[in-house]
Design a protein around this motif. Structure first.
Motif, PDB file in Angstrom:
ATOM      1  N   LYS A 265       9.072   7.609   1.416  1.00 38.17           N
ATOM      2  CA  LYS A 265       8.680   6.944   2.660  1.00 38.17           C
ATOM      3  C   LYS A 265       8.333   7.999   3.696  1.00 38.17           C
ATOM      4  N   ARG A 269       5.057   3.632  11.911  1.00 36.00           N
ATOM      5  CA  ARG A 269       5.276   2.246  12.311  1.00 36.00           C
ATOM      6  C   ARG A 269       4.219   1.355  11.689  1.00 36.00           C
ATOM      7  N   SER A 270       4.585   0.089  11.521  1.00 40.18           N
ATOM      8  CA  SER A 270       3.653  -0.877  10.962  1.00 40.18           C
ATOM      9  C   SER A 270       2.477  -1.067  11.902  1.00 40.18           C
ATOM     10  N   ASP A 346       1.772  -5.339   7.730  1.00 42.49           N
ATOM     11  CA  ASP A 346       3.076  -4.744   7.396  1.00 42.49           C
ATOM     12  C   ASP A 346       2.940  -3.618   6.382  1.00 42.49           C
ATOM     13  N   ILE A 349       0.918   1.596   7.330  1.00 44.04           N
ATOM     14  CA  ILE A 349       1.810   2.392   8.174  1.00 44.04           C
ATOM     15  C   ILE A 349       0.993   3.480   8.872  1.00 44.04           C
ATOM     16  N   ASN A 351       0.788   6.503  12.363  1.00 45.12           N
ATOM     17  CA  ASN A 351       1.473   7.292  13.390  1.00 45.12           C
ATOM     18  C   ASN A 351       0.434   7.699  14.429  1.00 45.12           C
ATOM     19  N   THR A 359       1.461   0.895   1.662  1.00 44.17           N
ATOM     20  CA  THR A 359       2.582   0.477   0.827  1.00 44.17           C
ATOM     21  C   THR A 359       2.251  -0.850   0.151  1.00 44.17           C
TER      22      THR A 359
END
Length: 415
Positions: A265, A269-270, A346, A349, A351, A359
């Motif tokens: 991981k 954030r989503s 969702d 992901i 940044n 994912t």
């Protein structure tokens, strides 16, 4: 907290109460124990606490009248009465946490063939520690009491209870101490690196590996952990990740076997937590990247005909069967591209630098481009973004009938 034992063998608890963890918790005033001899409440000069069962049968039963007298003597309004017996729900760490929140628990140690059935109307819960036979419930009562006591604040030194087996639903990670080399086997290098982040990720991954190998029954569903995620029955996900790696940001495969996949991981954030403008631009750029990808070597194909065949193999409700029949009759020409298969906000992901990770790749493969559109559009609508805004950035004229087709097909697959 107070823990009361009801037993016909009170002396059996002496060694338990002198154990260091238990004694320390008592001395610190964290918990108090009371051992009550059920025989003290038995009638007659012989103080009989048991008798033969009506209707015949081997063994003896603890009498309901004697048990009830003993229980009434120690029970208060805030007490929770727990019978230790084979008919109870199996004891787990989650149940231990629940009991640790009580003010007073009374542990009734069954014995012989059990208790008179009428006594069960006086208990709040029944607990079994496993599917095997014991002579009495005293040892089971001690196990429950110890598991609960260890969870009380201050009972253990430091945070040792937070990283033990079953606390996070998995086994504890393997641990090592001196010497650094034993019988030619060295302590893993990462544990001597001093890098706390690497050590935490290593321990988490090793704990999952041990759980997969030794207690797979604990892993009944996909789960996210601090440093990695676990997938069960992931199908073609590992093949897809290996194929797409270097083209798009995907997790690193930390471990795989026939049933499980452990993935890395990254902290981000989503996409659903971002601004509308960023959501829109990221989704448009991602779809363009999918559609521009050369899929000639893609290891997985999720074509419509195969998907419908899979759905037909399931047991469907009458309403869903009607939907499936309509989809089968639809003449559809497929425009195959790389498809994520679970493209919701969702699973994207990000940044501060942009797209960080994709994912949920379990259903990825070549498929019609409308497959992802039908999944993504409801997520965009929830974020307040109209589909026309997305199509404008894609320079794409949508076919509403195909969107509806794949929306219905996706609903059958996910249902």
């Amino acid at each position: 907290m107070k823990i009361t034992f009801l037993t016909i063998f009170p002396d059996s608890f002496s060694s338990f109460l002198s154990c260091p963890v238990i004694a320390r918790a008592v001395n610190k005033g964290i918990v108090s124990f009371d051992v009550v001899d059920i025989r003290e409440y038995a009638a007659g000069c012989f103080r009989a606490v048991d008798d033969s069962p009506y209707g015949g049968g081997a063994g003896l039963l603890l009498r309901a009248d004697t048990l009830t007298k003993a229980l009434d003597e120690v029970k208060a309004d805030s007490s929770r009465t727990i019978l230790l017996g084979p008919k109870g729900r199996k004891f787990t760490q989650a149940i231990a946490h629940y009991f640790a929140g009580e003010d007073h628990i009374i542990l009734v140690a069954g014995h012989y063939e059990g208790v008179d059935e009428r006594f069960r109307s006086h208990i709040d819960d029944e607990i079994s520690i496993g599917d095997y036979i014991l002579t009495g419930g005293e040892s089971a009562a001690m196990i429950v009491a110890e598991a609960v006591t260890r969870l009380l604040e201050g009972a253990l030194r430091g945070s040792s209870a937070k990283e033990e087996s079953f606390e996070d639903g998995i086994l504890e990670y393997p641990q090592y101490t001196h010497p650094a080399v034993f019988e030619g086997k060295s302590v893993p290098e990462v544990l001597m690196s001093g890098d706390r982040k690497r050590i935490a990720c290593f321990n988490e991954t090793e704990a999952l590996k041990d759980t997969i190998r030794l207690r797979p029954d604990l892993l009944s569903y996909d789960r996210d952990f601090s440093c990695c995620s676990l997938h069960k029955d992931y199908g073609n996900e590992a093949d897809i990740i290996r194929w797409i790696n270097g083209r798009l940001p995907v997790p690193e495969i930390l471990y795989e076997d026939e049933t499980y996949l452990i993935l890395s991981k990254k902290k981000g954030r989503s996409l659903k937590d971002c601004t509308e403008n960023r959501i829109l631009k990221t989704c448009a750029a991602l779809l363009k990247a999918f559609w521009a990808m050369d899929v000639s070597g893609c290891p997985c194909c999720e074509d419509t005909e195969a998907t419908i065949s899979k759905v037909k193999g399931r047991t469907l409700s009458y309403a869903k069967w009607n939907i499936l029949q309509k989809l089968e009759k639809t003449d559809l020409s497929e425009d195959r591209v790389f498809s994520h298969g679970k493209l919701t906000l969702d699973n994207i992901i990000v940044n501060g630098n942009g797209l960080l990770l994709l994912t949920g790749m379990q259903k990825a493969g070549t498929a019609d481009r409308y497959r992802d559109l039908a999944i993504l559009l409801p997520s965009l609508e929830e974020a307040g973004i109209r589909k026309e805004e997305l199509f404008s950035l894609l320079d794409f004229e949508p076919d509403d009938e195909k969107i509806e087709f794949f929306r219905n097909l996706n609903s059958l697959v996910s249902g």
